[in-house]
Design a protein around this motif. Structure first.
Motif, PDB file in Angstrom:
ATOM      1  N   TYR A  56       1.114  -1.099   0.086  1.00 41.31           N
ATOM      2  CA  TYR A  56      -0.003   0.199   0.022  1.00 41.31           C
ATOM      3  C   TYR A  56       0.976   0.875   0.097  1.00 41.31           C
ATOM      4  N   ILE A  57       0.544   2.460  -0.127  1.00 38.92           N
ATOM      5  CA  ILE A  57       1.515   3.436  -0.909  1.00 38.92           C
ATOM      6  C   ILE A  57       0.211   4.752  -0.758  1.00 38.92           C
ATOM      7  N   SER A  58       0.423   5.495   0.206  1.00 41.53           N
ATOM      8  CA  SER A  58      -1.066   6.878   0.116  1.00 41.53           C
ATOM      9  C   SER A  58       0.094   8.067  -0.204  1.00 41.53           C
ATOM     10  N   SER A  59      -0.339   9.267  -0.849  1.00 48.56           N
ATOM     11  CA  SER A  59       0.590  10.335  -1.369  1.00 48.56           C
ATOM     12  C   SER A  59       1.347  10.617  -0.173  1.00 48.56           C
ATOM     13  N   GLU A  90      -1.548   1.975  -9.797  1.00 44.95           N
ATOM     14  CA  GLU A  90      -2.748   3.439  -9.509  1.00 44.95           C
ATOM     15  C   GLU A  90      -2.755   3.997  -8.896  1.00 44.95           C
ATOM     16  N   VAL A  91      -2.112   4.435  -7.815  1.00 45.79           N
ATOM     17  CA  VAL A  91      -1.822   5.430  -7.182  1.00 45.79           C
ATOM     18  C   VAL A  91      -0.499   6.537  -7.708  1.00 45.79           C
ATOM     19  N   LEU A  94      -2.933   7.544 -10.918  1.00 46.96           N
ATOM     20  CA  LEU A  94      -3.389   8.966 -10.316  1.00 46.96           C
ATOM     21  C   LEU A  94      -2.673  10.627  -9.978  1.00 46.96           C
ATOM     22  N   LEU A  95      -1.812  10.657  -9.349  1.00 48.52           N
ATOM     23  CA  LEU A  95      -0.539  11.559  -9.399  1.00 48.52           C
ATOM     24  C   LEU A  95      -0.330  11.972 -10.581  1.00 48.52           C
TER      25      LEU A  95
ATOM     26  N   ARG B  41      -9.306   2.813  -3.768  1.00 50.36           N
ATOM     27  CA  ARG B  41      -8.997   3.924  -4.584  1.00 50.36           C
ATOM     28  C   ARG B  41      -9.487   4.994  -3.730  1.00 50.36           C
ATOM     29  N   LEU B  44      -7.640   4.870   0.196  1.00 49.21           N
ATOM     30  CA  LEU B  44      -7.342   5.581  -0.623  1.00 49.21           C
ATOM     31  C   LEU B  44      -7.924   7.153   0.158  1.00 49.21           C
ATOM     32  N   LEU B 117      -6.029  13.767  -4.549  1.00 52.96           N
ATOM     33  CA  LEU B 117      -6.434  12.329  -4.493  1.00 52.96           C
ATOM     34  C   LEU B 117      -8.461  12.010  -3.823  1.00 52.96           C
ATOM     35  N   GLN B 120     -10.151  13.001  -6.670  1.00 54.89           N
ATOM     36  CA  GLN B 120     -10.191  12.731  -8.621  1.00 54.89           C
ATOM     37  C   GLN B 120     -11.194  10.625  -8.197  1.00 54.89           C
ATOM     38  N   ILE B 121     -11.279  10.926  -6.533  1.00 55.40           N
ATOM     39  CA  ILE B 121     -11.733   9.075  -6.314  1.00 55.40           C
ATOM     40  C   ILE B 121     -12.831   9.815  -6.328  1.00 55.40           C
TER      41      ILE B 121
END
Lengths: 114, 144
Positions: A56-59, A90-91, A94-95, B41, B44, B117, B120-121
């Motif tokens: 898992y990774i977040s911003s 995906e992260v 998205l970024l 998503r 997140l 994010l 966006q999600i």
């Protein structure tokens, strides 16, 4: 409690492979930030970030790579991301980071980026 | 009604509890008829929202902190909804502009992407002031 594990291995040509496993979020990102800071202090600016084991990774986690890229490049290095799982990729997507970072499938391909 | 799931969670203002938030979102989605395809998503987006409260609304990293964050999670076959309440400093995500990622990277900026994010999600991201509770952030994701 989910944690982050970091393993650094020196490869040929001044490249260091940083393998991450576990969870890279607002709780664990400082651990990685310090570890990359230590590598920079040792003059190691060519980093392959192997994310095969990262669940898992977040911003906050992605922010560590964003914050380190310019310094690596200014010192003749780079940060190459490899072996992302679909959720982690995906992260980055998205970024908008897939356009910024070199992202390849495996460590052998990552070595060729430098 | 079948296919619905509801959970309430109160967590201390400490980042080590973000994993409990992610687990609760996973459980609510899996126990409902909301499709699993958007689960990562949504996890997140909720993680980012709670992490933002910890960083901006409370600005308090004291391990003995008594501050808490309340989450109410609901899912059914049509939508996922989360309401997140805190009693910290007022913090309106709509004040934050969408970052230009190239400028962000060039400046070596490490934070400020969580709200990007979330927007966006999620289909709806609304901040309100609730008397007696203070801040409430409501986010909704609809099934397409």
């Amino acid at each position: 409690m989910p944690e982050l594990d970091i393993k650094n291995v020196d490869l040929d040509d001044g490249i260091t492979q940083v393998s991450l496993s576990g969870f890279l979020d607002a709780h664990t990102f400082e651990q990685l930030d310090e570890s990359i800071g230590d590598l920079f202090n040792e003059g190691k600016f060519k980093l392959i970030i192997d994310l095969a084991g990262l669940e898992y990774i977040s911003s906050a986690g992605a922010g560590v790579f964003i914050g380190s890229l310019a310094e690596a490049q200014e010192n003749g290095g780079n940060i190459v991301i490899t072996s992302t799982t679909p959720n982690v990729f995906e992260v980055f997507d998205l970024l908008g980071l897939t356009q910024i970072f070199s992202m390849v499938d495996d460590v052998e391909s990552a070595k060729k980026v430098f | 009604m079948t296919g619905t799931s509801h959970k309430e969670l109160i967590i201390p203002n400490l980042t080590k509890h973000l994993s409990s938030v992610r687990d609760a979102v996973t459980a609510v989605v899996q126990e409902s008829e909301f499709p699993n395809t958007d689960m990562h998503r949504i996890i997140l987006a909720v993680d980012e929202a709670v992490a933002n409260i910890m960083e901006h609304a409370y600005e308090n990293r004291d391990p003995e902190s008594k501050l808490t964050i309340n989450l109410m999670l609901d899912a059914d076959s049509t939508k996922f909804e989360v309401r997140i309440q805190d009693s910290g400093k007022e913090f309106d995500p709509s004040d934050i502009q969408t970052p230009d990622i190239e400028t962000h990277v060039a400046a070596g900026k490490r934070s400020g992407l969580g709200i990007f994010l979330m927007r966006q999600i999620m289909d709806e991201v609304k901040y309100t002031f609730v008397s007696g509770v203070k801040n409430e952030l409501k986010m909704i994701k609809y099934v397409r």
